[in-house]
Design a protein around this motif. Structure first.
Motif, mmCIF file in Angstrom:
data_model
loop_
_atom_site.group_PDB
_atom_site.id
_atom_site.type_symbol
_atom_site.label_atom_id
_atom_site.label_comp_id
_atom_site.label_asym_id
_atom_site.label_seq_id
_atom_site.Cartn_x
_atom_site.Cartn_y
_atom_site.Cartn_z
ATOM 1 N N ALA A 1 0.834 -1.205 0.000
ATOM 2 C CA ALA A 1 0.000 0.000 0.000
ATOM 3 C C ALA A 1 0.866 1.252 0.000
ATOM 4 C CB ALA A 1 -0.933 -0.005 1.215
ATOM 5 N N ILE A 2 1.910 1.254 0.810
ATOM 6 C CA ILE A 2 2.809 2.406 0.888
ATOM 7 C C ILE A 2 3.535 2.595 -0.433
ATOM 8 C CG2 ILE A 2 4.883 3.304 2.028
ATOM 9 C CD1 ILE A 2 3.823 1.800 4.598
ATOM 10 N N LEU A 3 4.059 1.523 -0.988
ATOM 11 C CA LEU A 3 4.764 1.611 -2.272
ATOM 12 C C LEU A 3 3.841 2.110 -3.383
ATOM 13 C CD1 LEU A 3 7.350 1.126 -3.896
ATOM 14 C CD2 LEU A 3 6.593 -1.238 -4.212
ATOM 15 N N SER A 4 2.610 1.620 -3.397
ATOM 16 C CA SER A 4 1.643 2.060 -4.402
ATOM 17 C C SER A 4 1.342 3.544 -4.257
ATOM 18 C CB SER A 4 0.345 1.258 -4.280
ATOM 19 O OG SER A 4 0.576 -0.105 -4.521
ATOM 20 N N GLU A 5 1.217 3.998 -3.019
ATOM 21 C CA GLU A 5 0.966 5.417 -2.790
ATOM 22 C C GLU A 5 2.155 6.264 -3.239
ATOM 23 O OE1 GLU A 5 0.208 8.789 0.575
ATOM 24 O OE2 GLU A 5 1.107 6.870 1.143
ATOM 25 N N LEU A 6 3.362 5.794 -2.960
ATOM 26 C CA LEU A 6 4.553 6.528 -3.390
ATOM 27 C C LEU A 6 4.616 6.630 -4.915
ATOM 28 C CD1 LEU A 6 7.221 5.125 -0.909
ATOM 29 C CD2 LEU A 6 6.096 7.362 -0.841
ATOM 30 N N ILE A 7 4.271 5.559 -5.590
ATOM 31 C CA ILE A 7 4.236 5.575 -7.056
ATOM 32 C C ILE A 7 3.168 6.553 -7.538
ATOM 33 C CG2 ILE A 7 3.645 4.192 -9.094
ATOM 34 C CD1 ILE A 7 4.999 1.789 -7.570
ATOM 35 N N GLY A 8 1.991 6.511 -6.922
ATOM 36 C CA GLY A 8 0.918 7.416 -7.308
ATOM 37 C C GLY A 8 1.268 8.873 -7.066
ATOM 38 N N LEU B 1 4.657 14.170 -11.711
ATOM 39 C CA LEU B 1 5.038 14.037 -13.123
ATOM 40 C C LEU B 1 3.885 14.311 -14.088
ATOM 41 C CD1 LEU B 1 7.217 10.806 -12.822
ATOM 42 C CD2 LEU B 1 8.039 13.170 -13.093
ATOM 43 N N SER B 2 2.650 14.250 -13.599
ATOM 44 C CA SER B 2 1.491 14.439 -14.478
ATOM 45 C C SER B 2 1.289 15.892 -14.890
ATOM 46 C CB SER B 2 0.216 13.930 -13.802
ATOM 47 O OG SER B 2 -0.242 14.850 -12.828
ATOM 48 N N GLU B 3 1.972 16.798 -14.216
ATOM 49 C CA GLU B 3 1.863 18.237 -14.528
ATOM 50 C C GLU B 3 0.407 18.677 -14.586
ATOM 51 O OE1 GLU B 3 4.290 19.063 -17.978
ATOM 52 O OE2 GLU B 3 6.080 18.229 -17.003
ATOM 53 N N ARG C 1 -0.494 15.272 -18.631
ATOM 54 C CA ARG C 1 0.249 14.219 -19.313
ATOM 55 C C ARG C 1 -0.473 12.892 -19.060
ATOM 56 N NH1 ARG C 1 5.944 14.094 -17.385
ATOM 57 N NH2 ARG C 1 6.248 12.837 -19.250
ATOM 58 N N PRO C 2 -0.933 12.214 -20.114
ATOM 59 C CA PRO C 2 -1.797 11.033 -19.960
ATOM 60 C C PRO C 2 -1.174 9.864 -19.196
ATOM 61 C CG PRO C 2 -1.904 11.851 -22.214
ATOM 62 C CD PRO C 2 -0.812 12.615 -21.525
ATOM 63 N N LEU C 3 0.051 9.465 -19.532
ATOM 64 C CA LEU C 3 0.620 8.274 -18.893
ATOM 65 C C LEU C 3 0.831 8.472 -17.389
ATOM 66 C CD1 LEU C 3 1.547 5.385 -19.145
ATOM 67 C CD2 LEU C 3 3.813 6.220 -19.776
ATOM 68 N N PRO C 4 1.498 9.538 -16.946
ATOM 69 C CA PRO C 4 1.608 9.718 -15.495
ATOM 70 C C PRO C 4 0.247 9.872 -14.815
ATOM 71 C CG PRO C 4 3.173 11.133 -16.634
ATOM 72 C CD PRO C 4 2.280 10.536 -17.674
ATOM 73 N N SER C 5 -0.714 10.476 -15.514
ATOM 74 C CA SER C 5 -2.060 10.631 -14.948
ATOM 75 C C SER C 5 -2.713 9.270 -14.719
ATOM 76 C CB SER C 5 -2.927 11.485 -15.868
ATOM 77 O OG SER C 5 -2.387 12.782 -15.990
ATOM 78 N N LEU C 6 -2.528 8.355 -15.659
ATOM 79 C CA LEU C 6 -3.055 6.998 -15.504
ATOM 80 C C LEU C 6 -2.374 6.291 -14.330
ATOM 81 C CD1 LEU C 6 -4.785 4.614 -16.506
ATOM 82 C CD2 LEU C 6 -2.908 4.044 -18.073
ATOM 83 N N VAL C 7 -1.068 6.471 -14.204
ATOM 84 C CA VAL C 7 -0.324 5.839 -13.102
ATOM 85 C C VAL C 7 -0.791 6.382 -11.754
ATOM 86 C CG1 VAL C 7 1.965 5.439 -12.109
ATOM 87 C CG2 VAL C 7 1.638 5.303 -14.590
ATOM 88 N N ILE D 1 5.053 9.870 4.080
ATOM 89 C CA ILE D 1 5.727 11.170 4.208
ATOM 90 C C ILE D 1 7.234 11.003 4.065
ATOM 91 C CG2 ILE D 1 6.313 13.019 5.846
ATOM 92 C CD1 ILE D 1 3.437 12.603 6.998
ATOM 93 N N VAL D 2 7.792 10.053 4.780
ATOM 94 C CA VAL D 2 9.243 9.816 4.724
ATOM 95 C C VAL D 2 9.662 9.429 3.306
ATOM 96 C CG1 VAL D 2 11.106 8.321 5.549
ATOM 97 C CG2 VAL D 2 9.428 9.228 7.169
ATOM 98 N N GLY D 3 8.916 8.520 2.699
ATOM 99 C CA GLY D 3 9.258 8.056 1.357
ATOM 100 C C GLY D 3 9.164 9.151 0.315
ATOM 101 N N ILE D 4 8.096 9.944 0.357
ATOM 102 C CA ILE D 4 7.944 10.963 -0.669
ATOM 103 C C ILE D 4 8.934 12.102 -0.444
ATOM 104 C CG2 ILE D 4 6.170 12.537 0.203
ATOM 105 C CD1 ILE D 4 6.254 10.832 -3.252
ATOM 106 N N ALA D 5 9.308 12.360 0.797
ATOM 107 C CA ALA D 5 10.356 13.359 1.048
ATOM 108 C C ALA D 5 11.680 12.891 0.448
ATOM 109 C CB ALA D 5 10.498 13.611 2.546
ATOM 110 N N ALA D 6 11.992 11.613 0.615
ATOM 111 C CA ALA D 6 13.223 11.060 0.031
ATOM 112 C C ALA D 6 13.173 11.098 -1.494
ATOM 113 C CB ALA D 6 13.444 9.627 0.526
ATOM 114 N N ILE D 7 12.029 10.759 -2.064
ATOM 115 C CA ILE D 7 11.877 10.814 -3.521
ATOM 116 C C ILE D 7 12.048 12.247 -4.008
ATOM 117 C CG2 ILE D 7 10.173 10.579 -5.395
ATOM 118 C CD1 ILE D 7 9.188 8.029 -3.872
ATOM 119 N N GLY D 8 11.498 13.200 -3.279
ATOM 120 C CA GLY D 8 11.647 14.602 -3.657
ATOM 121 C C GLY D 8 13.098 15.029 -3.699
ATOM 122 N N VAL D 9 13.880 14.582 -2.715
ATOM 123 C CA VAL D 9 15.303 14.925 -2.677
ATOM 124 C C VAL D 9 16.055 14.243 -3.821
ATOM 125 C CG1 VAL D 9 17.428 14.622 -1.335
ATOM 126 C CG2 VAL D 9 15.349 15.425 -0.202
#
Length: 110
Positions: A10-17, A23-25, A29-35, A68-76
């Motif tokens: 669930a956490i990994l899926s949320e991080l991907i979303g 990325l969907s801007e 952008r269709p593909l990131p929006s679908l993801v 929160i921790v994961g998306i902060a790391a992804i942001g960096v």
């Protein structure tokens, strides 16, 4: 299946979303929006399976905090966002909170 593996999914899926949301801007952008849709859909599906056996306080607290921790790391790492000392301390406190909630607290099912 191990409930903590489902929670991890669930956490990994949320991080991907959430990463795809950036990325969907603005869903232009269709593909990131679908993801985004698939990622959040999978996140809530796995979260619902986790809630069949684990207490909601443990599940949601862990999901939100590690998100929160994961998306902060992804942001960096991916988006070159900066984190200052206070941000690092905050992240460490969140991790300590998840540890307390899942390992030390009597709320969890050990």
């Amino acid at each position: 299946m191990n409930q903590y593996l489902l929670l991890g999914a669930a956490i990994l899926s949320e991080l991907i979303g959430t990463t795809s949301l950036k990325l969907s801007e603005g869903f232009s952008r269709p593909l990131p929006s679908l993801v985004v849709i698939l990622g959040y859909g999978a996140a809530f599906y796995f979260l619902s399976l986790t809630l069949e056996e684990l207490p909601i306080g443990i599940v949601y607290g862990t999901w939100a905090a590690l998100g929160i921790v994961g998306i902060a790391a992804i942001g960096v790492v991916l988006f070159d966002e900066q984190m200052d000392f206070a941000g690092v301390v905050g992240i460490l406190l969140i991790i300590a909170g998840v540890y307390c909630l899942n390992i030390i607290s009597g709320m969890s099912t050990h």
